[in-house]
Scaffold this active site. Structure first.
Site, PDB file in Angstrom:
ATOM      1  N   HIS A  85       0.865  -1.192   0.000  1.00 41.59           N
ATOM      2  CA  HIS A  85       0.000   0.000   0.000  1.00 41.59           C
ATOM      3  C   HIS A  85       0.892   1.230   0.000  1.00 41.59           C
ATOM      4  O   HIS A  85       1.611   1.477   0.970  1.00 41.59           O
ATOM      5  CB  HIS A  85      -0.897   0.008   1.238  1.00 41.59           C
ATOM      6  CG  HIS A  85      -1.990  -1.009   1.172  1.00 41.59           C
ATOM      7  ND1 HIS A  85      -2.506  -1.615   2.296  1.00 41.59           N
ATOM      8  CD2 HIS A  85      -2.677  -1.503   0.110  1.00 41.59           C
ATOM      9  CE1 HIS A  85      -3.481  -2.452   1.931  1.00 41.59           C
ATOM     10  NE2 HIS A  85      -3.597  -2.409   0.601  1.00 41.59           N
ATOM     11  N   GLU A 117       1.615   4.038   2.782  1.00 42.22           N
ATOM     12  CA  GLU A 117       2.088   3.630   4.105  1.00 42.22           C
ATOM     13  C   GLU A 117       3.609   3.779   4.170  1.00 42.22           C
ATOM     14  O   GLU A 117       4.360   2.810   4.335  1.00 42.22           O
ATOM     15  CB  GLU A 117       1.585   2.213   4.392  1.00 42.22           C
ATOM     16  CG  GLU A 117       0.044   2.188   4.416  1.00 42.22           C
ATOM     17  CD  GLU A 117      -0.593   0.805   4.327  1.00 42.22           C
ATOM     18  OE1 GLU A 117       0.135  -0.197   4.438  1.00 42.22           O
ATOM     19  OE2 GLU A 117      -1.823   0.735   4.134  1.00 42.22           O
ATOM     20  N   ARG A 157      -3.315   4.433  -2.412  1.00 34.24           N
ATOM     21  CA  ARG A 157      -3.100   3.112  -1.789  1.00 34.24           C
ATOM     22  C   ARG A 157      -2.859   1.995  -2.794  1.00 34.24           C
ATOM     23  O   ARG A 157      -2.083   1.065  -2.550  1.00 34.24           O
ATOM     24  CB  ARG A 157      -4.358   2.809  -0.967  1.00 34.24           C
ATOM     25  CG  ARG A 157      -4.579   1.370  -0.567  1.00 34.24           C
ATOM     26  CD  ARG A 157      -5.897   1.284   0.199  1.00 34.24           C
ATOM     27  NE  ARG A 157      -6.377  -0.069   0.406  1.00 34.24           N
ATOM     28  CZ  ARG A 157      -6.332  -0.717   1.568  1.00 34.24           C
ATOM     29  NH1 ARG A 157      -5.784  -0.147   2.620  1.00 34.24           N
ATOM     30  NH2 ARG A 157      -6.824  -1.927   1.677  1.00 34.24           N
ATOM     31  N   HIS A 196       2.653  -3.084   6.930  1.00 32.13           N
ATOM     32  CA  HIS A 196       1.695  -2.019   6.597  1.00 32.13           C
ATOM     33  C   HIS A 196       1.695  -0.982   7.706  1.00 32.13           C
ATOM     34  O   HIS A 196       2.385  -1.113   8.716  1.00 32.13           O
ATOM     35  CB  HIS A 196       0.283  -2.618   6.467  1.00 32.13           C
ATOM     36  CG  HIS A 196       0.086  -3.449   5.239  1.00 32.13           C
ATOM     37  ND1 HIS A 196      -0.726  -3.065   4.198  1.00 32.13           N
ATOM     38  CD2 HIS A 196       0.602  -4.649   4.878  1.00 32.13           C
ATOM     39  CE1 HIS A 196      -0.708  -3.995   3.262  1.00 32.13           C
ATOM     40  NE2 HIS A 196       0.095  -4.969   3.643  1.00 32.13           N
ATOM     41  N   GLU A 241       0.882  -3.853  11.317  1.00 32.75           N
ATOM     42  CA  GLU A 241       0.416  -2.476  11.151  1.00 32.75           C
ATOM     43  C   GLU A 241       1.278  -1.634  12.086  1.00 32.75           C
ATOM     44  O   GLU A 241       1.086  -1.634  13.301  1.00 32.75           O
ATOM     45  CB  GLU A 241      -1.072  -2.333  11.524  1.00 32.75           C
ATOM     46  CG  GLU A 241      -2.020  -3.134  10.650  1.00 32.75           C
ATOM     47  CD  GLU A 241      -2.228  -2.547   9.260  1.00 32.75           C
ATOM     48  OE1 GLU A 241      -1.715  -1.447   8.962  1.00 32.75           O
ATOM     49  OE2 GLU A 241      -2.915  -3.214   8.454  1.00 32.75           O
TER      50      GLU A 241
END
Ligand code: 0X9
Ligand code: ZN
Length: 306
Positions: free
Chosen positions: A67, A70, A120, A191, A268
């Site tokens: 993505h 990020e 993204r 991510h 994340e």
């Protein structure tokens, strides 16, 4: 050399990979996996003291920027490369493991974030309607329950594409996973943001080794939390659906655990910002190195456990 004062461009990272291969020819090689929709090389590092010839060694794969917005995931990956290759502070990790590191999984999207910071998806144009809405969400384009919890609308951020691996960017990752399926012990898809360590599947179904995934996930999270940026929250560990509270199909991590890696996680990373009013995808430059430093603590634990 690459520092951590800022986040580097696609071109800088590409040049850095070549430089590493020149400086450490016995350990590092750069592989061209394929090309993006716009024709850019998608290249990854192979790090191995035995030239990937020792079939007994486990393989650990790390990827970032699937993505493109990020951004902080890139320095986290570059930091790991530095620790493995340049500093060699943890020589057992390079001796005993073969590493595959794909820092920029979505080069077209990443370059487009210089124009549109919150982009993204990739930059596929073949689904466009009335010349609008390019791009496929690459983390909905893998072959696990594809198309069941994603969007069929090209204008959405979770548009899943024409079918599993319709996009060249995901096909590159598929090919790497398949090539090393007998040896891949750990797959990390980095991510941001949210301070989470997530494991499959994206529909809430738990793999047979879910307890092990949870255990090692907690160990990684604890290692990160011990050194985390004080004002950031603690990591949360769990299944994707249970923690994120939305279902996601066609995820890279779900495909990796099915085909190759018993330990497969989506990290994340935290929002590295200095105020909650700052968007979590933006990165405060003073925290870039911290993002690398603390994520590396988790990677080490995961690699040793796997
Ligand atoms: O929704 C996603 O793709 C990920 N979150 S993000 O905010 N970075 O977009 C979570 C991915 C969950 N992973 C799998 N389904 N394997
Ligand atoms: Zn993401």
């Amino acid at each position: 050399r690459i520092g951590f004062e800022r986040i580097h461009t696609y071109e800088e990272v590409e040049a850095y990979l070549d430089q590493l291969a020149r400086d450490y020819p016995n350990v590092v090689s750069v592989v061209l996996g394929g090309r993006s929709v716009e024709g850019r090389p998608i290249r990854y590092l192979k790090i191995s003291t035995t030239n990937f010839q020792d079939a007994r060694k486990p393989v650990v794969m790390i990827q970032s920027l699937l993505h493109s917005r990020e951004w902080v995931t890139l320095p986290a990956t570059l930091y790991a490369i530095r620790k493995l290759v340049v500093d060699v502070s943890e020589s057992d990790l390079v001796q005993n493991i073969d590493w595959i590191i794909l820092p920029i999984a979505n080069p077209d999207g990443y370059i487009f974030t210089l124009t549109d910071r919150f982009w993204r998806k990739n930059r596929a144009t073949r689904y466009m309607v009335a010349n609008r809405c390019p791009g496929v969400d690459l983390n909905r384009n893998f072959d696990h329950i594809w198309g069941t919890a994603s969007s069929s609308n090209p204008c959405q951020d979770t548009f899943h594409g024409a079918g599993p691996f319709s996009e060249p960017e995901t096909a590159v990752i598929r090919d790497i996973i398949v090539e090393h399926k007998n040896r891949m012990a750990l797959f990390l898809d980095i991510h941001s943001f949210g301070s989470m360590i997530l494991f499959p599947y994206g529909d809430g179904v738990l793999p047979p080794n879910a307890l092990q995934l949870n255990l090692v996930g907690v160990q990684m999270a604890q290692a990160i939390d011990r050194v985390k940026w004080p004002s950031n929250k603690n990591y949360v560990v769990g299944n994707i659906l249970h923690v994120l509270r939305y279902a996601a199909s066609g995820g890279a991590g779900d495909y990796a655990i099915n085909v190759a890696a018993p330990y497969s996680y989506t990290f994340e990373l935290p929002a590295f910002r200095n105020s909650i009013w700052m968007d979590g995808f933006l990165v405060e430059p003073a925290f870039i190195e911290q993002a690398g430093f603390e994520t590396w603590e988790g990677i080490k634990v995961g690699a040793r456990a796997a």
